[in-house]
Design a protein around this motif. Structure first.
Motif, PDB file in Angstrom:
ATOM      1  N   ASP A  24      82.024  68.351   8.404  1.00 45.44           N
ATOM      2  CA  ASP A  24      81.113  68.739   9.483  1.00 45.44           C
ATOM      3  C   ASP A  24      80.235  69.888   9.009  1.00 45.44           C
ATOM      4  OD1 ASP A  24      82.269  67.077  11.726  1.00 45.44           O
ATOM      5  OD2 ASP A  24      84.019  68.299  11.232  1.00 45.44           O
ATOM      6  N   TRP A  25      79.027  69.933   9.538  1.00 38.82           N
ATOM      7  CA  TRP A  25      78.104  71.034   9.264  1.00 38.82           C
ATOM      8  C   TRP A  25      77.841  71.769  10.568  1.00 38.82           C
ATOM      9  CZ3 TRP A  25      76.467  72.257   4.354  1.00 38.82           C
ATOM     10  CH2 TRP A  25      76.699  71.300   3.357  1.00 38.82           C
ATOM     11  N   ASP A  26      78.408  72.970  10.698  1.00 37.97           N
ATOM     12  CA  ASP A  26      78.180  73.799  11.884  1.00 37.97           C
ATOM     13  C   ASP A  26      77.080  74.800  11.581  1.00 37.97           C
ATOM     14  OD1 ASP A  26      80.182  72.521  13.328  1.00 37.97           O
ATOM     15  OD2 ASP A  26      81.729  73.886  12.591  1.00 37.97           O
ATOM     16  N   LEU A  27      76.256  75.066  12.588  1.00 37.09           N
ATOM     17  CA  LEU A  27      75.126  75.979  12.399  1.00 37.09           C
ATOM     18  C   LEU A  27      75.194  77.131  13.385  1.00 37.09           C
ATOM     19  CD1 LEU A  27      73.867  72.772  12.106  1.00 37.09           C
ATOM     20  CD2 LEU A  27      72.056  74.162  11.109  1.00 37.09           C
ATOM     21  N   THR A  28      74.587  78.247  13.001  1.00 33.56           N
ATOM     22  CA  THR A  28      74.482  79.399  13.885  1.00 33.56           C
ATOM     23  C   THR A  28      73.029  79.869  13.869  1.00 33.56           C
ATOM     24  OG1 THR A  28      75.452  81.560  14.425  1.00 33.56           O
ATOM     25  CG2 THR A  28      75.079  81.094  12.084  1.00 33.56           C
ATOM     26  N   THR A  29      72.585  80.437  14.976  1.00 33.35           N
ATOM     27  CA  THR A  29      71.159  80.741  15.127  1.00 33.35           C
ATOM     28  C   THR A  29      70.934  81.938  16.044  1.00 33.35           C
ATOM     29  OG1 THR A  29      69.021  79.833  15.853  1.00 33.35           O
ATOM     30  CG2 THR A  29      70.962  79.108  17.051  1.00 33.35           C
ATOM     31  N   SER A  30      69.775  82.520  15.913  1.00 33.85           N
ATOM     32  CA  SER A  30      69.373  83.602  16.831  1.00 33.85           C
ATOM     33  C   SER A  30      68.809  83.048  18.137  1.00 33.85           C
ATOM     34  CB  SER A  30      68.326  84.506  16.157  1.00 33.85           C
ATOM     35  OG  SER A  30      67.195  83.744  15.751  1.00 33.85           O
ATOM     36  N   ALA A  31      68.576  81.742  18.214  1.00 34.87           N
ATOM     37  CA  ALA A  31      68.023  81.129  19.429  1.00 34.87           C
ATOM     38  C   ALA A  31      69.067  81.066  20.534  1.00 34.87           C
ATOM     39  CB  ALA A  31      67.528  79.719  19.113  1.00 34.87           C
ATOM     40  N   PRO A  32      68.752  81.508  21.749  1.00 32.11           N
ATOM     41  CA  PRO A  32      69.681  81.355  22.877  1.00 32.11           C
ATOM     42  C   PRO A  32      69.904  79.874  23.191  1.00 32.11           C
ATOM     43  CG  PRO A  32      67.922  82.924  23.381  1.00 32.11           C
ATOM     44  CD  PRO A  32      67.511  82.200  22.137  1.00 32.11           C
ATOM     45  N   PRO A  33      70.970  79.533  23.894  1.00 31.96           N
ATOM     46  CA  PRO A  33      71.269  78.128  24.191  1.00 31.96           C
ATOM     47  C   PRO A  33      70.111  77.384  24.859  1.00 31.96           C
ATOM     48  CG  PRO A  33      73.135  79.513  24.770  1.00 31.96           C
ATOM     49  CD  PRO A  33      72.034  80.438  24.399  1.00 31.96           C
ATOM     50  N   GLU A  34      69.420  78.035  25.807  1.00 30.99           N
ATOM     51  CA  GLU A  34      68.317  77.371  26.492  1.00 30.99           C
ATOM     52  C   GLU A  34      67.180  77.051  25.528  1.00 30.99           C
ATOM     53  OE1 GLU A  34      69.739  80.176  27.400  1.00 30.99           O
ATOM     54  OE2 GLU A  34      70.860  79.535  29.197  1.00 30.99           O
ATOM     55  N   GLU A  35      66.987  77.924  24.572  1.00 31.95           N
ATOM     56  CA  GLU A  35      65.944  77.708  23.581  1.00 31.95           C
ATOM     57  C   GLU A  35      66.330  76.570  22.625  1.00 31.95           C
ATOM     58  OE1 GLU A  35      62.582  79.537  22.635  1.00 31.95           O
ATOM     59  OE2 GLU A  35      63.029  78.821  24.659  1.00 31.95           O
ATOM     60  N   ILE A  36      67.605  76.482  22.298  1.00 28.35           N
ATOM     61  CA  ILE A  36      68.071  75.370  21.454  1.00 28.35           C
ATOM     62  C   ILE A  36      67.760  74.050  22.153  1.00 28.35           C
ATOM     63  CG2 ILE A  36      70.081  74.258  20.373  1.00 28.35           C
ATOM     64  CD1 ILE A  36      71.381  77.039  20.216  1.00 28.35           C
ATOM     65  N   GLU A  37      68.067  73.992  23.453  1.00 26.19           N
ATOM     66  CA  GLU A  37      67.797  72.771  24.214  1.00 26.19           C
ATOM     67  C   GLU A  37      66.300  72.479  24.261  1.00 26.19           C
ATOM     68  OE1 GLU A  37      71.513  72.529  27.343  1.00 26.19           O
ATOM     69  OE2 GLU A  37      69.841  73.855  27.842  1.00 26.19           O
ATOM     70  N   ARG A  38      65.477  73.513  24.402  1.00 21.83           N
ATOM     71  CA  ARG A  38      64.024  73.305  24.439  1.00 21.83           C
ATOM     72  C   ARG A  38      63.500  72.814  23.095  1.00 21.83           C
ATOM     73  NH1 ARG A  38      59.668  75.570  22.605  1.00 21.83           N
ATOM     74  NH2 ARG A  38      60.784  77.383  21.733  1.00 21.83           N
ATOM     75  N   ILE A  39      63.936  73.467  22.017  1.00 21.89           N
ATOM     76  CA  ILE A  39      63.453  73.127  20.682  1.00 21.89           C
ATOM     77  C   ILE A  39      63.812  71.687  20.319  1.00 21.89           C
ATOM     78  CG2 ILE A  39      63.761  73.642  18.223  1.00 21.89           C
ATOM     79  CD1 ILE A  39      64.160  76.616  19.115  1.00 21.89           C
ATOM     80  N   PHE A  40      64.984  71.243  20.787  1.00 28.58           N
ATOM     81  CA  PHE A  40      65.441  69.902  20.430  1.00 28.58           C
ATOM     82  C   PHE A  40      65.382  68.956  21.631  1.00 28.58           C
ATOM     83  CE2 PHE A  40      67.309  72.772  17.330  1.00 28.58           C
ATOM     84  CZ  PHE A  40      66.995  72.129  16.135  1.00 28.58           C
TER      85      PHE A  40
END
Length: 447
Positions: free
Chosen positions: A41-57
């Motif tokens: 598995d490839w797990d990722l971490t980011t500075s984007a808040p959860p709502e932004e992750i949903e928006r970006i994708f």
């Protein structure tokens, strides 16, 4: 060691960066890549808040697998990737989940909350490896070390204690002194961990190459959730057949068998009933006549507590119940066992007895191994030759018996079983005409 990111992972990181956020792969996938392994598995971490992750994708399917804790899963080309916002964890009053989390825009905050240094590394192609706690050096040296204060890490999530042992067993790593001492001091925290969580770590631990060292060094930790094992600790067997106490014999037997969950779990518990079964004769020699039966009953309760499946429990307990059977290379005898236990159980018992013998003293060892080899050879010959030992191999069935006047379902079952016993004993050939003739004669006698 170069880390090669899959194209889907590169796409995720690039989309995050394009929207003004940083993104890295993190944890086990980095660790495994540095060891030259392909991550599952490839797990990722980011500075984007959860709502932004949903928006970006938004153009992709997303799943809020743990949005409260900052995790959103994104499905790309049929693969699921978990993306978690950098975060700082609050208190862990349930020794599993933080009571609250605060999202952060700094990768360092996220790495600081992770369990072990080898799991606290991040990577992307632009910045390269981010290793703030010496994880790469510990990976090279084969060391398990907590990030920060070990006692704090284990009090946050007590399962980390078992995870440390699992990594030591599966990776062949040592646990550095401060982490090891904290494991032993805080082992009782495991008593509050749910059985199904312990189950997953225990099965992986038992199948590790270094499991024997871990079982010996940290036996008091294992005994927190399997207290029944305490009775085997330092329990001398007082027999020429054994040169180890019961627990050390168990550990040696675990080491000797193939690393499959069914076999390793069976060996862990195969002699757990010995302390309760012990009798001692006038010469001071101990005997353990009923220990397989007692051990199977004890193991059933333990595995239920650990939330193992009913099928797995039944398999393990059957193997324990029969592990000490004195098999002989006798065709009729072995067919009888095949009828009762089946091919898979009998083949597993050959492996179990081999591992058991190797964990015993040298007294009569060669004789035992020669007999076991002869038994295994004859067992394999019977199976390969397709000789009859089961009802499905019998050349008659219930329909055939109905045609000759056996009408009761119970009587059909009894008659088939009788015919099979006669074939196994060599008293009847496995031929339809002969079997039906004998069946008809038994009907006539009953009439």
């Amino acid at each position: 060691m170069e880390i090669r990111l899959p194209s889907d992972v590169k796409l995720i990181i690039e989309k995050l960066r394009h929207n003004g956020y940083s993104g890295y792969v993190v944890g086990g996938c980095v660790r495994d890549s540095l060891r030259g392994l392909t991550p599952h598995d490839w797990d990722l971490t980011t500075s984007a808040p959860p709502e932004e992750i949903e928006r970006i994708f938004a153009e992709y399917q997303t799943v809020s697998v743990g949005k409260k804790y900052g995790t959103v899963a994104v499905i790309v080309e049929g693969e699921l990737y978990e993306i978690t916002t950098y975060r700082i964890d609050g208190e862990y009053t349930d020794s599993r989940h933080p009571d609250e989390v605060r999202f952060s825009d700094r990768l360092s905050d996220d790495l600081a909350r992770r369990d072990f240094t080898v799991n606290a590394m991040a990577y992307n192609d632009e910045d390269g490896l981010v290793d703030l706690y010496g994880g790469q050096q510990d990976l090279t040296n084969g060391v398990i070390r907590c990030v920060g204060d070990p006692e704090q890490r284990f009090s946050e999530d007590a399962l980390r204690i078992l995870r440390a042992l699992r990594f030591a067993a599966t990776l062949g790593f040592t646990i550095e002194p401060a982490t090891s001492d904290a494991i032993l001091r805080q082992r009782k925290l495991l008593s509050d961990i749910a059985g199904e969580r312990i189950r997953e770590e225990l099965l992986k631990l038992l199948c590790g190459e270094n499991t024997d060292f871990v079982l010996r060094r940290y036996r008091s930790v294992i005994a927190v959730f399997i207290p029944e094992l305490k009775g085997t600790f330092d329990f001398e067997q007082n027999s020429k057949h054994h040169n180890r106490d019961v627990y050390r014999h168990i550990v040696a037997a675990v080491r000797n068998i193939e690393p499959l969950p069914l076999l390793r779990v069976t060996m862990l518990f195969h002699d757990i009933g010995k302390p309760l079964a012990q009798t001692t004769d006038k010469f001071g020699t101990s005997h353990y006549k009923n220990h397989p039966k007692i051990g199977a009953a004890m193991t059933r309760e333990i595995l239920r507590r650990l939330c193992m499946s009913s099928a797995f429990i039944d398999e393990v307990c059957t193997l324990i119940r029969w592990h000490d059977e004195r098999f002989q290379p006798d065709t009729v005898m072995l067919k009888g066992y095949l009828k009762r236990l089946g091919v898979e159980v009998m083949q597993a018992l050959m492996l179990i007895q081999h591992a058991d013998i190797l964990a015993q003293s040298k007294y009569m060892r060669e004789e035992k191994l020669r007999n076991l080899s002869a038994v295994s050879d004859e067992l394999n010959r019977i199976i390969a030759a397709g000789e009859c030992y089961s009802l499905r191999q019998l050349c008659v069935n219930g329909s055939d018996l109905l045609h000759i006047g056996v009408s009761s379902g119970v009587q059909i079952g009894k008659t088939l079983d009788l015919l099979l016993d006669k074939v196994i004993a060599g008293e009847l050939p496995n031929e339809k005409a002969a079997l039906l003739a004998y069946a008809e004669s038994t009907i006539d006698k009953e009439s």
